[in-house]
Design a protein around this motif. Structure first.
Motif, mmCIF file in Angstrom:
data_model
loop_
_atom_site.group_PDB
_atom_site.id
_atom_site.type_symbol
_atom_site.label_atom_id
_atom_site.label_comp_id
_atom_site.label_asym_id
_atom_site.label_seq_id
_atom_site.Cartn_x
_atom_site.Cartn_y
_atom_site.Cartn_z
ATOM 1 N N ALA A 92 -2.448 7.729 5.976
ATOM 2 C CA ALA A 92 -1.220 8.521 5.926
ATOM 3 C C ALA A 92 -0.922 8.828 4.466
ATOM 4 C CB ALA A 92 -0.061 7.757 6.558
ATOM 5 N N ILE A 93 -0.900 10.103 4.110
ATOM 6 C CA ILE A 93 -0.691 10.510 2.729
ATOM 7 C C ILE A 93 0.451 11.520 2.653
ATOM 8 C CG2 ILE A 93 -3.048 10.052 1.982
ATOM 9 C CD1 ILE A 93 -3.673 12.994 2.332
ATOM 10 N N ASP A 94 1.096 11.575 1.496
ATOM 11 C CA ASP A 94 2.206 12.522 1.342
ATOM 12 C C ASP A 94 2.227 13.194 -0.020
ATOM 13 O OD1 ASP A 94 3.102 10.463 -0.266
ATOM 14 O OD2 ASP A 94 4.949 10.110 0.855
ATOM 15 N N ALA A 95 1.154 13.069 -0.791
ATOM 16 C CA ALA A 95 1.106 13.744 -2.085
ATOM 17 C C ALA A 95 -0.326 13.823 -2.575
ATOM 18 C CB ALA A 95 1.970 13.028 -3.119
ATOM 19 N N ALA A 139 1.401 7.311 2.030
ATOM 20 C CA ALA A 139 2.779 7.543 2.440
ATOM 21 C C ALA A 139 3.423 6.261 2.954
ATOM 22 C CB ALA A 139 2.825 8.611 3.535
ATOM 23 N N ASN A 140 4.718 6.213 2.835
ATOM 24 C CA ASN A 140 5.492 5.144 3.448
ATOM 25 C C ASN A 140 5.767 5.550 4.892
ATOM 26 O OD1 ASN A 140 7.239 3.144 4.206
ATOM 27 N ND2 ASN A 140 8.735 3.510 2.596
ATOM 28 N N THR A 141 5.122 4.886 5.844
ATOM 29 C CA THR A 141 5.315 5.229 7.254
ATOM 30 C C THR A 141 6.609 4.637 7.817
ATOM 31 O OG1 THR A 141 3.922 3.364 7.916
ATOM 32 C CG2 THR A 141 2.862 5.510 7.691
ATOM 33 N N CYS A 142 7.355 4.007 6.960
ATOM 34 C CA CYS A 142 8.686 3.519 7.319
ATOM 35 C C CYS A 142 9.651 4.062 6.257
ATOM 36 C CB CYS A 142 8.694 1.992 7.333
ATOM 37 S SG CYS A 142 10.177 1.252 8.055
ATOM 38 N N PRO A 143 9.884 5.374 6.254
ATOM 39 C CA PRO A 143 10.600 5.999 5.140
ATOM 40 C C PRO A 143 12.026 5.516 4.946
ATOM 41 C CG PRO A 143 10.347 7.533 6.971
ATOM 42 C CD PRO A 143 9.476 6.358 7.272
ATOM 43 N N MET A 184 0.801 -1.219 0.000
ATOM 44 C CA MET A 184 0.000 0.000 0.000
ATOM 45 C C MET A 184 0.839 1.278 0.000
ATOM 46 S SD MET A 184 -3.154 1.122 2.505
ATOM 47 C CE MET A 184 -2.159 1.358 3.980
ATOM 48 N N PRO A 185 1.977 1.356 0.737
ATOM 49 C CA PRO A 185 2.771 2.587 0.660
ATOM 50 C C PRO A 185 3.165 2.906 -0.776
ATOM 51 C CG PRO A 185 3.525 1.227 2.464
ATOM 52 C CD PRO A 185 2.563 0.389 1.684
ATOM 53 N N GLY A 186 2.998 4.143 -1.175
ATOM 54 C CA GLY A 186 3.300 4.555 -2.529
ATOM 55 C C GLY A 186 2.182 4.325 -3.520
ATOM 56 N N SER A 187 1.054 3.749 -3.056
ATOM 57 C CA SER A 187 -0.069 3.481 -3.951
ATOM 58 C C SER A 187 -0.936 4.715 -4.142
ATOM 59 C CB SER A 187 -0.929 2.340 -3.404
ATOM 60 O OG SER A 187 -0.198 1.147 -3.304
ATOM 61 N N ASP A 244 11.545 -3.438 0.848
ATOM 62 C CA ASP A 244 11.332 -4.859 1.139
ATOM 63 C C ASP A 244 10.561 -5.081 2.433
ATOM 64 O OD1 ASP A 244 13.185 -4.242 3.083
ATOM 65 O OD2 ASP A 244 14.685 -5.719 2.455
ATOM 66 N N GLY A 245 10.116 -3.990 3.061
ATOM 67 C CA GLY A 245 9.319 -4.120 4.277
ATOM 68 C C GLY A 245 10.121 -4.271 5.540
ATOM 69 N N GLU A 246 11.454 -4.213 5.446
ATOM 70 C CA GLU A 246 12.322 -4.357 6.606
ATOM 71 C C GLU A 246 13.371 -3.253 6.617
ATOM 72 O OE1 GLU A 246 12.304 -9.224 7.054
ATOM 73 O OE2 GLU A 246 13.995 -8.226 6.086
#
Length: 232
Positions: free
Chosen positions: A92-95, A175-179, A1-4, A185-187
């Motif tokens: 969470a959004i960033d754009a 947004a990617n909440t793990c920037p 979902m992040p970046g979608s 890769d999720g880690e």
């Protein structure tokens, strides 16, 4: 979902619609009906989609409004009115993705706010950023620091002139909440350092670790802070 890319579930406005349901309707700002290709909300990559899609029409396919809701030659597009986007859930959004009109009747400047509801006038708003808006039928991404909100308001600060406000569709980016996870890769691993270097060299949005909308060497220090902080 992040970046979608996420499609709004509803859009309302303090301006008044003109014409009819197929010509100048608010719903055409989020129903994908006039995009050059469609996307799957919550799945399609925001950046890839924004860079490749256009809007099919700069006139009748755009939202058409004026101050009094009538198709009159003396209509005035008043500044300070708003368009409210309902994302459907707190996200969470960033754009913000905006397909603007390529005409003189497009918006030229906007302020973007987060809000607790779709009503701009009752308080609870938080200014996210102000932007100059490009007149282009292709989509443009307007990036800002990550904010959690269900509702996003767009306040019209500038207009090119003419009787109507014309623009295309809206969408938001999750947004990617793990920037610091720059390799996606999720880690969080030392390999993300290489991911940041690649993003920096390519001027990829993943490089922007301090949320200022730019990709600069200073983002490396922010990457270290984000890496040490872990994921939300």
């Amino acid at each position: 979902m992040p970046g979608s890319i996420f499609q709004p579930t509803d859009v309302t406005t303090t301006y008044r619609e003109v014409f009819n349901a197929n010509f100048g309707a608010v719903r055409v700002t989020f129903d994908q009906s006039r995009l050059s290709q469609s996307y799957v909300s919550g799945e399609t990559d925001f950046d890839s989609f924004v860079s490749t899609t256009g809007h099919s029409n700069s006139g009748t396919g755009m939202m058409l409004v004026n101050s009094n809701g009538q198709n009159q030659p003396n209509g005035v597009v008043e500044l300070g009115e708003t368009i409210a986007i309902d994302v459907g859930t707190t996200l969470a959004i960033d754009a913000l993705g905006l397909w603007a009109a390529g005409t003189s009747e497009s918006m030229t400047e906007m302020a973007v706010y987060a809000d607790s509801d779709a009503d701009f006038s009752n308080g609870g708003t938080t200014l996210i950023a102000t932007f100059d808006v490009e007149r282009a039928q292709g989509c443009r991404a307007y990036r800002f620091p990550t904010v959690e909100s269900r509702f996003v308001h767009i306040e019209l600060l500038g207009h090119g002139g003419g009787d109507f406000l014309r623009h295309g569709e809206f969408a938001v980016c999750a947004a990617n909440t793990c920037p610091a996870d720059t390799n996606g890769d999720g880690e969080l691993t030392p390999g993300d350092f290489n991911g940041w270097i690649i993003a920096f060299n390519n001027q990829d949005p993943a490089c922007d670790q301090n949320g200022d909308g730019a990709c600069t060497p200073g983002d490396f220090n922010s990457w270290i802070l984000n890496f040490n902080a872990g994921c939300d």
